[in-house]
Design a protein around this motif. Sequence first.
Motif, PDB file in Angstrom:
ATOM      1  N   LEU A 105       0.810  -1.211   0.000  1.00 31.69           N
ATOM      2  CA  LEU A 105       0.000   0.000   0.000  1.00 31.69           C
ATOM      3  C   LEU A 105       0.850   1.272   0.000  1.00 31.69           C
ATOM      4  O   LEU A 105       0.375   2.338  -0.382  1.00 31.69           O
ATOM      5  N   ALA A 106       2.093   1.144   0.412  1.00 35.15           N
ATOM      6  CA  ALA A 106       2.987   2.300   0.427  1.00 35.15           C
ATOM      7  C   ALA A 106       3.845   2.392  -0.823  1.00 35.15           C
ATOM      8  O   ALA A 106       4.597   3.362  -0.991  1.00 35.15           O
ATOM      9  N   GLN A 127      -9.784  -1.888  -5.614  1.00 37.82           N
ATOM     10  CA  GLN A 127     -10.061  -0.541  -5.123  1.00 37.82           C
ATOM     11  C   GLN A 127      -9.186  -0.162  -3.929  1.00 37.82           C
ATOM     12  O   GLN A 127      -8.968   1.025  -3.672  1.00 37.82           O
ATOM     13  N   ALA A 128      -8.654  -1.162  -3.222  1.00 43.42           N
ATOM     14  CA  ALA A 128      -7.803  -0.879  -2.065  1.00 43.42           C
ATOM     15  C   ALA A 128      -6.534  -0.151  -2.464  1.00 43.42           C
ATOM     16  O   ALA A 128      -5.912   0.542  -1.635  1.00 43.42           O
ATOM     17  N   PHE A 129      -6.120  -0.278  -3.712  1.00 44.73           N
ATOM     18  CA  PHE A 129      -4.852   0.297  -4.153  1.00 44.73           C
ATOM     19  C   PHE A 129      -5.034   1.568  -4.986  1.00 44.73           C
ATOM     20  O   PHE A 129      -4.057   2.173  -5.423  1.00 44.73           O
ATOM     21  N   SER A 136       0.411   8.871  -6.745  1.00 39.33           N
ATOM     22  CA  SER A 136       1.797   8.646  -7.168  1.00 39.33           C
ATOM     23  C   SER A 136       2.287   9.788  -8.056  1.00 39.33           C
ATOM     24  O   SER A 136       1.500  10.471  -8.732  1.00 39.33           O
ATOM     25  N   ASP A 137       3.611   9.982  -8.082  1.00 38.97           N
ATOM     26  CA  ASP A 137       4.209  10.962  -8.984  1.00 38.97           C
ATOM     27  C   ASP A 137       4.316  10.422 -10.415  1.00 38.97           C
ATOM     28  O   ASP A 137       4.624  11.175 -11.342  1.00 38.97           O
ATOM     29  N   ASN A 138       4.109   9.119 -10.566  1.00 40.40           N
ATOM     30  CA  ASN A 138       4.245   8.477 -11.862  1.00 40.40           C
ATOM     31  C   ASN A 138       2.911   8.525 -12.610  1.00 40.40           C
ATOM     32  O   ASN A 138       1.895   8.059 -12.114  1.00 40.40           O
TER      33      ASN A 138
END
Length: 645
Positions: A105-106, A127-129, A136-138
């Motif tokens: 998750l991190a 959906q959890a992710f 994210s920066d990506n």
Amino acid sequence: MKSLKTQRDYVAAQKSFDKADYYQVLGTLNRLLDVDKDPKHYALLGATLVKLRMKTEAAQAFQVAASQESRHRLSYMREAMRLHFANSDDISLLRLGAKSLNDVLADPDMAMLMSGALMRQEMEGAQAFQKTLAESDNREHRRFSIRSIRLATRSEAEHKLIVDTFEREPDDKILRNYYLTVMRDVNAYDVIDKYDPILKAEIEAGELEPFYDEISLYNIRWCSDERVNAIAGAARVRKPPGITAKRRAMPHTWGNKLRIGYLSADLWTDHAVMKAFRGVLEAHDRNRFDITLFCNASEKTLKESNDAVRENWGRIISIRNMTDDEAVEAVKDANIDILVDLQGHTADNRITIMNQMTAPVHVTWLGYPGTVVNVDIDYLIADRTVVPESSFQHYYEKIVWMPETFFPNDAIHRSLPRKIDRSICRMPKDAFIFSCFHTHWKISRTTLDLWIRILKETPGSYLFLICKETFGSRKNLLKGFTDAGIASERILFGDRVMDYSAYLDRIALTDLGLDTYPYNGHTTTSEKLWCGLPMLAHKGDNFASRVSESLLNAIGLPEMVCDTKDEYVRRAIHYFNNREELAEIRERLAKNRFIMPLFDAERFCRHLEKAYETMVDRAKAKLKPDHFEVPALPSRDEPFSTRTE
């Protein structure tokens, strides 16, 4: 502390790796791991096995490395998951990720892999992710957070995530197209008005790259340009190179009967596809055809939404819990001659099964009104109206023209509409009521504007619509009318009716059906005509926008097809002012219902079987698929049914 020899052996192994002497690396590591199981030794083993294209073993090596404490543990875990994903070993990937869920998750890279594996296995939990990926920066992570959302069943939180992600990055055209998908879904006409000219300019300029990632089904909902329809979603499905030639060349044993396999998740009675297809399925000549249904429906759906003995339709093979490889083996075990996909790029499809070596002939039909991009399909069953010859260049498949319409219908299991009072449905008793029973997302800006023009010229008329409250759709739709000066009380909203007979009764209460553009009614158009409701449509430029024309022709009402939008408006006004003509059309519909081809399932089935026989004859003769037309049986002189209730 490491022995000097251990350190020297590891350095030697690294040098051999740098020199691409991978078998030397394996020899050194084999000795080294007997005495020292350091995680970095397993990591080097994994990297070496990757170079030797032994990715399954490489994933296992990195997984062992990740199971031990080290400062590189997460890097090893990430690489193990990446390799599991590349190997399509989703179960190993998910098990590994579940052991360190907080780490996943991190970490957006691992979150994307977990989400991708869950989606590929059609499992819940992606959906959890989504939040991790969206923040994210990506850019690819952010895009994937949106791709992981099942748009048709999205939650309020997921809807907001799509909007928020796009608003943070409004220049990303991939995110923009997802954003516009949900805005069209909720009838947000102010947003549509802003972006439609931009999309039109991009298409005219040939700037099509963003559409390669758009979900195919959602593209044909708004875009009637067949050139764009043919590439929409191409980035989402991979067709293995050379698969078509390999499949057609594989050995096959033909039998005395033709073995037809139907592949779908929609093989239950309450689904629109089965409302159309059931009569044809039951009419198959069992002396000449052996029918197998490869069903991807869930047990819950079948329990709640099916009231037929499905075994009467053919042999049932549930593939819901099978992998693609297992489903392919099931098709092969049944020795299927023609595998017919009934879904195309729609929800819960198993279209990737068609990209493997399953049957000598692959066909798509019925569930998806367009070409099926990046899928190994030989034939698409259509008719001259929905896919004219001028459109062949935009289709990957060879076209089979059915003689009257591509769309089947069932006159056995549908009840005839009963006479009920309008007050039951809260409709004004003596008013003229236009109606549209299509899903609300079909009410495009073009459709809305046409209906506004009609209502302005037909004082005292009403328009009955079906529209959910979800995400403000009904509010947005009503605002579209009232902003144009149409009084809100003239728009009558209804909800979905679970009782199918009651639903048909309600259709018959209205005076004139109005079709949508560019995505026409399919089953709903059929239901209007079945209920004796005259309906207006206008010609379109792609498959989805020509369906109602095909159906109206097949029921003997070609004059209800308008060549232009202006004619569509003019004709609606004309019938409002000349209601005796509508009464005559209703009489014709009642007469044609049981003699014209539209609801003649047995006749359609004979034409369909002839199409299958022609396909097989070509395959047996080692001829490549080609366009062909099915000859029509003689017209009926007598009704095919004597039903009166």
